[in-house]
Enzyme design. Structure first.
Site, PDB file in Angstrom:
ATOM      1  CD1 TRP A 351      52.807   8.749 -13.200  1.00  0.00           C
ATOM      2  CD2 TRP A 351      51.206   8.219 -11.744  1.00  0.00           C
ATOM      3  NE1 TRP A 351      52.704   9.790 -12.302  1.00  0.00           N
ATOM      4  CE2 TRP A 351      51.734   9.499 -11.387  1.00  0.00           C
ATOM      5  CE3 TRP A 351      50.191   7.681 -10.947  1.00  0.00           C
ATOM      6  CZ2 TRP A 351      51.271  10.232 -10.300  1.00  0.00           C
ATOM      7  CZ3 TRP A 351      49.730   8.427  -9.858  1.00  0.00           C
ATOM      8  CH2 TRP A 351      50.264   9.676  -9.549  1.00  0.00           C
ATOM      9  CG  ASP A 352      49.643  11.321 -16.039  1.00  0.00           C
ATOM     10  OD1 ASP A 352      50.572  10.848 -15.356  1.00  0.00           O
ATOM     11  OD2 ASP A 352      49.673  12.467 -16.510  1.00  0.00           O
ATOM     12  CD  GLU A 481      56.846  14.435 -10.764  1.00  0.00           C
ATOM     13  OE1 GLU A 481      56.674  13.380 -11.396  1.00  0.00           O
ATOM     14  OE2 GLU A 481      56.745  15.572 -11.279  1.00  0.00           O
ATOM     15  CE  LYS A 594      54.821  18.845 -10.583  1.00  0.00           C
ATOM     16  NZ  LYS A 594      55.690  18.034 -11.455  1.00  0.00           N
ATOM     17  CD  GLN A 595      51.715  15.075  -8.730  1.00  0.00           C
ATOM     18  OE1 GLN A 595      52.555  15.599  -9.441  1.00  0.00           O
ATOM     19  NE2 GLN A 595      50.991  14.047  -9.141  1.00  0.00           N
TER      20      GLN A 595
END
Length: 765
Positions: A351-352, A481, A594-595
């Site tokens: 999906w990046d 995640e 994580k992000q």
């Protein structure tokens, strides 16, 4: 920080041979042209640690899935980008001794990547007692003819006479380091060798991908002999006597053609035609063409930073690698997380592409490039529909987390089955394309079909809770995640509801603009009024988690505040990175992120939230974020710039820009983080320059980091070629060619005439 590469505006140079960091250097000095590419390996033999890697776009292998506990819905294979024929091999023997940089005394070694021209150069001096030999090797992958690469190898015995043997070869007996069962993936098909010419054709054991590598080699004044071939190996050997101070030069031209672009029966002739044409042009002409083509590419895409050479090198390195990986002519191709620089992640599509990379190509390339990224997903709609029904028991279409051909090939249940926000990114890419380009023709041709099937998935995936009169989405993994199987991830719920809303908007647009096409789509897709009404109900009644402890914060998911709340600054640094020091159980129980997750939503739907809301959520989530995904820093940097946190915005920009150059995550030896590289461009253009599309207008609100003197970037906007330059005193927008265009700067409309520029005083924060 110990830095392996010298800082320079246009070059990345390793000074000195570093055997322990060789894999890192190979990743950093990778070359590619969208059709093929390879790591910065040596042409000559090297017996020390190396990761030999040459990759061809779209050619992959379905490696049988290897998991400890099989779950229903797992894919049967993981798609591997294939290490293909070693095309650069060129053995060198000097007075009977093979050149191997692990065994010779080596002085003055440099490995230099010239980003302005797309050229890799190595220079070094070999010492054998008092005998001194200088070597220069130049290599490039042509962006003019994408099936061609060329090598020039100079050897100069400085103070002695030498008998030099060059053995250029093609070797198809290669392996993937990430093979699940240590299996070789290639079979021999055909090969041939004669003086100065050779070819090898191989095919994959599955899927029948055929690749033909052909070479023409030459050494002026040398005697050439044909070496005995094997099924997968062909070579010539050139022998030449060289006086002291004279230079022996070997040229190697290689073409790589596949049955993606040619009929299998025509591969040999196509390869020969391509390589003969390259040989006839000669190395210097090919190099001049390469230089001219890269300079033209930089005219559309360059970003210039005045006052911070590290930041300058970082952004150019990332732009360079984006264009080495994907150039957009072929809708069958996409952007792998490692591009042509390594095998990790299988080289497949994530999906990046839609959430990050599309922004870059929209602003720096012709619209056809972004159209092809969208068309790639439409091409794979049948597989996405099958994935929804077969793998997760839902209606509509669930696009895969990882894919090469539209089929899911990722086998971690918490990702494959639960990280479903990816569907929303694909829908939002359609919005971004039409919003940026103004071209709405995609909606009727392909867009509504994709949106309807994604909306059907969301409608079947939500859970209606009657006593609360809300819709929830249970058992998901958001962008963060480090939290799996959660209920009501805020970002997932938000993008699901938005997709349902946007699908209805597109439906209504086509009702007015293309009624005949809409009628056709309604019939083909079976869209009903009841279905549209259900989507509207879900969108209106979507549930979003909250917690009274932090009323101004959008809760990442239900129960987030039940975790022990610890900030990253309070962790002993020995624990970082978490993914290399903690068990997965410990990570999942922690509050560490994580992000960007909630922040991903604030960025994606920025016009729906106030600056105060963004600041409150940044203040809460950033101190809890470890940024252990390469996709994370840029989103936080953009929000930080918008809410006035200049120092934090710059800090996170630097992390995004130099993630690989400075090996922040200690994993660049596996390959570059290609899809996250666009984050540094986003941080400057969307962050510092504040570029937005608002009510069909291009707008900017530039700010200047205090340690910079200014910055500028080139971009394309609906047929207008613009250069935006920001300094402490003024903002200048220049148009090259074109017609009058109206742009908003700091909220005020200004008109930029053709071939002229306008200047506005910089607004101080």
């Amino acid at each position: 920080m110990k830095r392996l590469f010298a800082v320079d505006e246009w070059k990345v140079t390793e000074e000195g041979l570093h055997p322990k960091e060789n894999r890192l250097a190979e990743s950093i000095t990778s070359l590619g042209n969208g059709h093929m590419g390879m790591r910065g390996n040596f042409e000559e033999d090297y017996s020390n640690d190396t990761h030999q890697g040459f990759y061809v776009a779209g050619v992959y292998y379905p490696d049988k899935t290897r998991v400890g506990w099989w779950k229903n819905g797992y894919p049967e294979y993981f798609a591997k980008v294939l290490n293909a024929t070693n095309v650069i091999g060129l053995r060198v023997v000097i007075n009977g001794t093979p050149v191997d940089l692990a065994k010779w005394e080596v002085k003055d070694f440099t490995r230099e990547l010239d980003m302005q021209r797309g050229v890799l150069t190595r220079t070094f001096t070999l010492m054998n007692g008092t005998e001194e030999t200088k070597v220069e090797v130049v290599r490039f992958f042509s962006i003019v003819d994408k099936e061609i690469l060329a090598i020039r190898y100079n050897v100069t015995p400085v103070n002695y006479e030498a008998k030099i043997e060059f053995t250029p070869y093609l070797d198809g007996d290669v392996v993937n380091e990430d093979s699940n069962y240590d299996e070789k993936f290639w079979l021999p098909v055909d090969r041939g060798v004669e003086e100065r010419f050779a070819f090898v054709t191989t095919k994959t054991k599955k899927l029948d991908w055929h690749v033909t590598a052909s070479m023409i080699a030459d050494v002026e004044g040398a005697r050439c002999e044909v070496l005995e071939a094997t099924d997968l190996f062909v070579a010539n050997k050139f022998t030449v006597n060289v006086a002291a101070g004279e230079t022996a030069t070997a040229y190697k031209y290689v073409s790589v053609v596949t049955n993606r672009d040619h009929e299998i029966e025509a591969l040999q002739s196509a390869g020969m035609t391509r390589v003969e044409a390259a040989f006839e042009k000669g190395f210097e002409t090919l190099l001049a063409e390469q230089t001219e083509a890269w300079l033209a590419r930089w005219e559309d895409a360059d970003v210039r930073i005045d006052g911070d050479i590290e930041a300058q090198q970082g952004i150019r390195f990332n732009i360079f690698n984006m264009y080495q990986t994907y150039t957009g002519e072929d809708s069958r191709l996409n952007i792998g997380p490692k591009g042509f620089t390594g095998e990790k992640y299988g080289g497949a599509t994530y999906w990046d592409t839609e959430a990050y990379c599309l922004h870059f190509y929209l602003a720096t390339a012709k619209p056809e490039v972004s159209w092809n990224l969208l068309k790639y997903r439409h091409n794979q709609l049948p597989q996405a529909k099958e994935n929804a029904v077969k793998n997760v028991g839902m209606e509509g279409a669930l696009y895969p987390m990882v894919t090469m051909n539209g089929e899911e090939c990722h086998n971690e249940w918490e990702i494959t089955h639960e990280e479903i926000h990816r569907n929303g990114a694909i829908a939002h890419a359609i919005f971004n394309y039409t919003n940026f380009t103004g071209d709405k023709s995609y909606l009727g041709q392909y867009g509504l079909e994709v949106l309807v099937e994604i909306s059907r998935y969301w409608a079947s995936r939500v859970n209606f809770v009657p006593h609360k009169d809300v819709y929830m989405i249970l058992g998901v993994t958001g962008p963060n995640e480090y939290d799996n199987n959660v209920n009501n991830n805020w970002y997932t719920n938000l993008i699901a509801a938005w997709t349902l809303e946007y699908t209805q908007e597109v439906y209504n647009y086509l009702k007015d603009a293309e009624p005949a096409r809409l009628e056709e789509l309604v019939s083909t897709l079976g869209i009903t009024d009841a279905e549209l009404a259900k989507w509207a109900d879900i969108q209106t009644k979507m549930y979003y988690p909250k917690d009274d402890l932090v009323p101004d914060v959008f809760m990442q998911q239900d129960g987030f505040m039940d975790k022990e709340q610890i900030l990253v600054k309070d962790l002993d640094p020995k624990h970082l990175p978490l993914n290399q020091n903690w068990s997965w159980d410990r990570i999942l129980r922690s509050n560490f992120i994580k992000q960007a997750d909630v922040l991903q939503g604030l960025y994606t739907f920025g016009d729906r939230f106030t600056v105060e809301q963004k600041r409150a959520n940044f203040d809460f989530y950033e101190p809890r974020t470890v940024h252990e995904s390469s996709l994370s820093p840029c989103v936080y940097s953009i929000i930080a710039a918008e809410v006035g946190y200049e120092d934090k915005a710059v800090e996170l920009y630097q992390r995004s820009a130099r993630l690989d150059l400075d090996n922040y995550n200690n994993d660049t030896e596996d390959g570059l983080h290609i899809t996250s590289m666009v984050g540094s461009w986003m941080s400057i253009v969307h962050g510092f320059a504040g570029m937005r599309i608002q009510e069909d207008n291009l707008s900017f609100s530039p700010m200047i980091p205090k340690d910079w003197n200014g910055y500028s970037f080139n971009m394309l906007w609906r047929g207008h070629h613009l250069t935006v330059t920001s300094s402490r005193e003024q903002v200048t927008i220049k148009q090259t060619g074109g017609t009058d265009v109206t742009i908003h700067v700091y909220g005020n409309a200004v008109t930029v005439p053709a071939n002229e520029s306008i200047t506005i005083e910089t607004v101080k924060a």
